[in-house]
Design an enzyme around this catalytic site. Sequence first.
Site, PDB file in Angstrom:
ATOM      1  CG  HIS A 170      87.255  -1.970  64.086  1.00 53.86           C
ATOM      2  ND1 HIS A 170      88.219  -1.248  64.926  1.00 53.86           N
ATOM      3  CD2 HIS A 170      87.832  -2.705  63.327  1.00 53.86           C
ATOM      4  CE1 HIS A 170      89.349  -1.519  64.250  1.00 53.86           C
ATOM      5  NE2 HIS A 170      89.103  -2.660  63.432  1.00 53.86           N
ATOM      6  CB  SER A 178      90.919  -1.913  60.600  1.00 57.64           C
ATOM      7  OG  SER A 178      90.407  -3.184  60.638  1.00 57.64           O
TER       8      SER A 178
END
Length: 380
Positions: A244, A246
């Site tokens: 992930h 971000s």
Amino acid sequence: MKAAAFALLLTAAPALADAPVALLVAGVSRGADGVTVDAVMLNDGDVPVRRVVPATIEASAPAGDGAAPVMLRRAAGQAEAVIVPAHGFARVHYLGPVGLAAGLTLSLPAPAQAAAPSAVASAASFAAEPAPYRSADNDGGNHFLANLSAYEPIYAVYGPGTDSDARLQISFKYQLLGQAGKIGPGSPWANGIHFAFTQRLYWNLGAESSPFRNVDYLPELFYLVPARSVTDRIAIGGQFGFRHESNGRAGADSRSFNTIYVQPVGTMPLGDWKLAIGPRLWAYVGSREDNPDIRRYRGNAGLFAEVGQDEGWRLSLTTRLNPGSGKGAVDALVSYPLDRLVWRELKLYAFGQAFAGYGENLLDYDRRTTRLRVGVGLVR
């Protein structure tokens, strides 16, 4: 000058009885401050093993009709421990006194064995990793700190004149199951499961109040496949997993996406140097509403390549490319041990970092930039 080459079998620790390591003296060269003894630790076993490189070892040199004892010391910059890959080798270096005669032959005793459990080298990290951290004085009952180790390089670099003068990176990985480093043949398959976290900070030191332009967070869950020899010179390993990415922001500046990836890596020696190279392939999963066109700028493939010496120069390249759009990027790191330049007790690396292409950070994923920075690092 060259010494006669010979091998000496090291006594293996009980847990590594099936993975003997031999020490082979490859040669001796003369310099202004003495002679350097170049040797390799050979591992004929099926699993990588960790071996301590003692600070000093005793040897013997011809003296008249007999032999005289000689004390050799570990060369400046030589790691205190090395990972010897399965069916492979690791180079070690020692220094001897200036007065050693030409035609020197050595008879080296077995170095002391590592008291800590063996560790397995990650193919993606190219060289032997530092020994897992454990505080002998204040572990506070944290019995699993040995499973924690460095992952990607840890460094801080600076280059003035942009909106992100400084770039800092912190990274670690954690083996979730089993004894530290016990992965691969003979170990439970689940021991290869790791969690990793990398954080990259882009710091605008030239602006008023010196704000961070962006901070990227990269947690991931992956399976580590340790390097295994496929020929007498080539080993192949790698990893695959879920990542992930971000930047932790909200609104128009929010950026995030998920990928699943696979990263095979092959390694081979090039004299005193090592080469590691392998493609990285990924697919996007989940929502991309924060950056719906991310694939246009990052594509689905890249290449990792690294060449260097264990205790010398190292160059690492990471690329990504979308052939359809022609967008991509190259990120490069070059490093050198400072203890070979400044002070032998200074356990830092000099770092140079360069980036060219799209999306050095997530906020600027669709912005083309070029950056040059220099600094220092803890792990490369």
